[in-house]
Design an enzyme around this catalytic site. Structure first.
Site, PDB file in Angstrom:
ATOM      1  N   ALA A   9       1.593   5.248   4.804  1.00  0.00           N
ATOM      2  CA  ALA A   9       2.815   4.488   4.006  1.00  0.00           C
ATOM      3  C   ALA A   9       3.732   5.380   3.197  1.00  0.00           C
ATOM      4  CB  ALA A   9       2.440   3.583   2.794  1.00  0.00           C
ATOM      5  N   LEU A  31      -4.502  -6.918  -2.657  1.00  0.00           N
ATOM      6  CA  LEU A  31      -4.609  -7.468  -1.173  1.00  0.00           C
ATOM      7  C   LEU A  31      -5.589  -8.782  -1.640  1.00  0.00           C
ATOM      8  CD1 LEU A  31      -5.195  -4.655   1.083  1.00  0.00           C
ATOM      9  CD2 LEU A  31      -3.407  -6.169   1.255  1.00  0.00           C
ATOM     10  N   TYR A  82     -15.040  -0.911  10.227  1.00  0.00           N
ATOM     11  CA  TYR A  82     -13.692  -0.856   9.885  1.00  0.00           C
ATOM     12  C   TYR A  82     -12.961  -1.280  11.269  1.00  0.00           C
ATOM     13  CZ  TYR A  82      -9.113   1.635  10.046  1.00  0.00           C
ATOM     14  OH  TYR A  82      -8.003   1.818  10.137  1.00  0.00           O
ATOM     15  N   GLY A 107       0.869  -1.343  -0.182  1.00  0.00           N
ATOM     16  CA  GLY A 107      -0.236  -0.117   0.026  1.00  0.00           C
ATOM     17  C   GLY A 107       0.900   1.333   0.001  1.00  0.00           C
ATOM     18  N   ALA A 108       1.793   1.319  -0.725  1.00  0.00           N
ATOM     19  CA  ALA A 108       2.885   2.405  -0.847  1.00  0.00           C
ATOM     20  C   ALA A 108       2.415   3.520  -1.008  1.00  0.00           C
ATOM     21  CB  ALA A 108       4.155   2.017  -1.444  1.00  0.00           C
ATOM     22  N   GLY A 136      -0.333   4.991  -0.147  1.00  0.00           N
ATOM     23  CA  GLY A 136      -1.315   5.602   0.879  1.00  0.00           C
ATOM     24  C   GLY A 136      -0.572   6.521   1.938  1.00  0.00           C
ATOM     25  N   TYR A 137      -1.365   7.174   2.553  1.00  0.00           N
ATOM     26  CA  TYR A 137      -1.121   8.286   3.205  1.00  0.00           C
ATOM     27  C   TYR A 137      -0.158   7.999   4.468  1.00  0.00           C
ATOM     28  CZ  TYR A 137      -2.402  11.720   7.030  1.00  0.00           C
ATOM     29  OH  TYR A 137      -2.199  12.747   8.038  1.00  0.00           O
ATOM     30  N   LYS A 196     -10.076  -4.261  11.274  1.00  0.00           N
ATOM     31  CA  LYS A 196      -8.668  -4.134  11.725  1.00  0.00           C
ATOM     32  C   LYS A 196      -8.290  -5.322  12.755  1.00  0.00           C
ATOM     33  CE  LYS A 196      -5.848  -1.520  10.576  1.00  0.00           C
ATOM     34  NZ  LYS A 196      -5.059  -1.957   9.274  1.00  0.00           N
TER      35      LYS A 196
HETATM   36  P1  NAP Z   1      -4.917   5.228   2.796  1.00  0.00           P
HETATM   37  O1  NAP Z   1      -4.302   6.657   2.272  1.00  0.00           O
HETATM   38  O2  NAP Z   1      -6.345   5.073   2.226  1.00  0.00           O
HETATM   39  O3  NAP Z   1      -4.169   3.862   2.289  1.00  0.00           O
HETATM   40  C1  NAP Z   1      -4.890   2.650   2.365  1.00  0.00           C
HETATM   41  C2  NAP Z   1      -3.773   1.938   1.471  1.00  0.00           C
HETATM   42  O4  NAP Z   1      -4.200   0.720   1.233  1.00  0.00           O
HETATM   43  C3  NAP Z   1      -3.680   2.636  -0.112  1.00  0.00           C
HETATM   44  O5  NAP Z   1      -2.547   2.538  -0.451  1.00  0.00           O
HETATM   45  C4  NAP Z   1      -4.601   1.696  -0.757  1.00  0.00           C
HETATM   46  O6  NAP Z   1      -3.995   1.522  -2.192  1.00  0.00           O
HETATM   47  C5  NAP Z   1      -4.430   0.225   0.044  1.00  0.00           C
HETATM   48  N1  NAP Z   1      -5.421  -0.526  -0.502  1.00  0.00           N
HETATM   49  C6  NAP Z   1      -6.708  -0.699  -0.240  1.00  0.00           C
HETATM   50  N2  NAP Z   1      -7.433  -1.657  -0.824  1.00  0.00           N
HETATM   51  C7  NAP Z   1      -6.367  -2.338  -1.287  1.00  0.00           C
HETATM   52  C8  NAP Z   1      -6.260  -3.539  -2.046  1.00  0.00           C
HETATM   53  N3  NAP Z   1      -7.413  -4.365  -2.271  1.00  0.00           N
HETATM   54  N4  NAP Z   1      -5.178  -4.119  -2.340  1.00  0.00           N
HETATM   55  C9  NAP Z   1      -3.950  -3.533  -2.489  1.00  0.00           C
HETATM   56  N5  NAP Z   1      -3.714  -2.328  -1.539  1.00  0.00           N
HETATM   57  C10 NAP Z   1      -5.088  -1.630  -1.114  1.00  0.00           C
HETATM   58  O7  NAP Z   1      -5.460   5.271   4.309  1.00  0.00           O
HETATM   59  P2  NAP Z   1      -3.982   5.209   5.457  1.00  0.00           P
HETATM   60  O8  NAP Z   1      -4.589   6.250   6.539  1.00  0.00           O
HETATM   61  O9  NAP Z   1      -3.017   5.700   5.074  1.00  0.00           O
HETATM   62  O10 NAP Z   1      -4.085   3.972   6.166  1.00  0.00           O
HETATM   63  C11 NAP Z   1      -2.867   3.122   6.039  1.00  0.00           C
HETATM   64  C12 NAP Z   1      -3.159   2.136   7.010  1.00  0.00           C
HETATM   65  O11 NAP Z   1      -2.994   2.678   8.427  1.00  0.00           O
HETATM   66  C13 NAP Z   1      -4.235   1.372   7.191  1.00  0.00           C
HETATM   67  O12 NAP Z   1      -4.185  -0.104   7.560  1.00  0.00           O
HETATM   68  C14 NAP Z   1      -5.203   1.634   8.336  1.00  0.00           C
HETATM   69  O13 NAP Z   1      -6.150   1.107   8.756  1.00  0.00           O
HETATM   70  C15 NAP Z   1      -4.052   2.283   9.246  1.00  0.00           C
HETATM   71  N6  NAP Z   1      -4.435   3.306  10.108  1.00  0.00           N
HETATM   72  C16 NAP Z   1      -4.917   4.553   9.798  1.00  0.00           C
HETATM   73  C17 NAP Z   1      -5.034   5.565  10.598  1.00  0.00           C
HETATM   74  C18 NAP Z   1      -5.555   6.947  10.279  1.00  0.00           C
HETATM   75  O14 NAP Z   1      -5.943   7.787  11.069  1.00  0.00           O
HETATM   76  N7  NAP Z   1      -5.318   7.115   9.039  1.00  0.00           N
HETATM   77  C19 NAP Z   1      -5.117   5.342  11.913  1.00  0.00           C
HETATM   78  C20 NAP Z   1      -4.825   3.810  12.549  1.00  0.00           C
HETATM   79  C21 NAP Z   1      -4.441   2.985  11.507  1.00  0.00           C
HETATM   80  P3  NAP Z   1      -4.349   2.563  -3.378  1.00  0.00           P
HETATM   81  O15 NAP Z   1      -3.523   3.650  -3.109  1.00  0.00           O
HETATM   82  O16 NAP Z   1      -4.152   1.875  -4.543  1.00  0.00           O
HETATM   83  O17 NAP Z   1      -5.766   3.081  -3.156  1.00  0.00           O
END
Ligand code: NAP
Length: 352
Positions: free
Chosen positions: A20, A68, A166, A14-15, A17-18, A170
């Site tokens: 990542a 995934l 959600y 998920g590189a 992502g925000y 997790k």
């Molecule tokens: P995000 O920017 O939406 O990142 C989610 C990532 O998951 C994206 O890179 C997305 O890929 C990927 N993804 C989703 N479905 C997928 C699939 N079917 N196959 C491959 N990749 C897939 O959100 P984020 O906030 O950075 O979240 C990243 C992680 O942190 C998640 O595990 C989230 O549960 C965890 N987290 C976030 C928070 C928060 O407040 N933001 C808090 C606690 C934990 P695409 O770029 O291709 O869409």
């Protein structure tokens, strides 16, 4: 104790992502080679920020196509890696089909990534991005915890497919990761459990729910007032640092709550007001719980969620992350200011 050879590549799922993005930046700045597993490596618009980071760093980046929901999808990206950061998982509170949109990618995705890890002969450690949502479901659950402070010992026992799906996704995914880890002895698992992550993205085109929540805070859609809802908040750059330390600290072990401070939405709005009060429409008052309860369906909230989450103090223990990973948390004021500066520059509130 696991020593990672920094000359070997590191996989990040998920590189794009925000969260990542900042992990990739840290790895590249440290001179590592990143195997960036992304859904669409041909989406130039999405990967260009990662390429720019690589160009201005000591490290290198290579992109791999992976999903995934596809078995063996991560086999190529994991080749020669000793360390894996599994961050990919859908983060959204607005889904029509929670099983398909949240649970399947989180749970099956974790199985698929760890299956690729199991097949590899090189992986020594996996760092999983879980969430505090796997530790605690409803804020009211804290009333049943000693001292009303959640720790790494706690598990979310109140979320389900129909209530906070959600958080449920997790919880299931992290439990599955521990189950898979226990069945082998080639790699160890270190888990990061962040609270709500805020702060600027390495790409201004943030898709995370974090961005949508802050946009709502400043676009006037909650101008009548905000629910008395308390939440833990942490800077995205500190979350990335915690992942890095979890990866490269040989004795790192177990789960880590990563949280800077606990705040209400109104307190976050007050922090924004100091510098950007003239540029965004901010809340000045808290709505009574009964008003929030009555209006919940029109605001896209479930009444059960309001009953169990509004009006309760929210506290977690972040000492393990400070003591074992050496995290020094940024003040929330810095996080919020940097985030709103980026959002305003990118026109996030232009219709406000
Ligand atoms: P995000 O920017 O939406 O990142 C989610 C990532 O998951 C994206 O890179 C997305 O890929 C990927 N993804 C989703 N479905 C997928 C699939 N079917 N196959 C491959 N990749 C897939 O959100 P984020 O906030 O950075 O979240 C990243 C992680 O942190 C998640 O595990 C989230 O549960 C965890 N987290 C976030 C928070 C928060 O407040 N933001 C808090 C606690 C934990 P695409 O770029 O291709 O869409």
């Amino acid at each position: 104790m696991v020593e990672i050879d920094k000359s070997k590549p590191v996989m990040v799922t998920g590189a794009t992502g925000y969260v990542a993005g900042w992990i990739v930046k840290k790895l590249l700045d440290e001179g590592l080679t990143v195997h960036a597993a992304v859904r669409n490596p041909n989406n130039e618009e999405k990967i260009k920020y990662l390429k720019l980071l690589a160009a201005s760093s000591k490290g290198q980046i290579k992109f791999f196509k992976a999903d995934l929901l596809e078995k063996s999808s991560y086999d190529d990206a994991v080749k020669n890696c000793e360390l894996v950061f599994h961050t990919a998982s859908p983060f959204s509170n607005r889904v029509k089909d929670p099983q398909k949109e949240l649970i399947d990618p989180a749970l099956e995705g974790t199985r698929n990534v760890l299956d690729s890890v199991n097949k590899s002969e090189t992986v020594k450690r996996v760092v999983l991005t879980s969430s505090v949502a796997a530790i605690m479901g409803d804020t009211k659950d804290l009333l049943d915890i000693p001292n009303r402070i959640a720790t790494e010992e706690n598990w979310n026992i109140s979320s389900s497919l129909t209530h906070q799906p959600y958080s449920y996704s997790k919880t299931l995914a992290e439990k599955e990761a521990w189950n898979i880890n226990e069945k082998q002895n080639k790699w160890d698992l270190v888990v990061i459990n962040p609270t709500l992550v805020l702060g600027p993205g390495i790409s201004p085109a943030i898709t995370s729910e974090s961005y949508k929540l802050m946009q709502q805070l400043g676009d006037g859609s909650m101008k009548m007032g905000v629910p008395d809802f308390q939440i833990g908040v942490v800077d995205v750059r500190d979350v990335a640092e915690a992942h890095y330390k979890a990866g490269f600290t040989p004795e790192a072990k177990g789960r880590h709550i990563v949280n800077a401070e606990s705040k209400t939405f109104l307190q976050i709005a007050d922090l924004v007001r100091k510098n950007y009060g003239d540029k965004v429409i901010l809340q000045t008052k808290t709505l009574p719980k009964w008003v929030v309860w009555l209006a919940a369906p029109t605001a896209g909230l479930k009444r059960k969620f309001v009953t169990k989450n509004v009006g309760y103090p929210w506290t977690v223990d972040n000492r393990k992350s400070i003591e074992k990973l050496g995290i020094e948390y940024r003040p929330l004021e810095v996080t919020v200011n940097d985030f709103f500066e980026q959002m305003i520059d990118n026109g996030a509130f232009e219709k406000a």
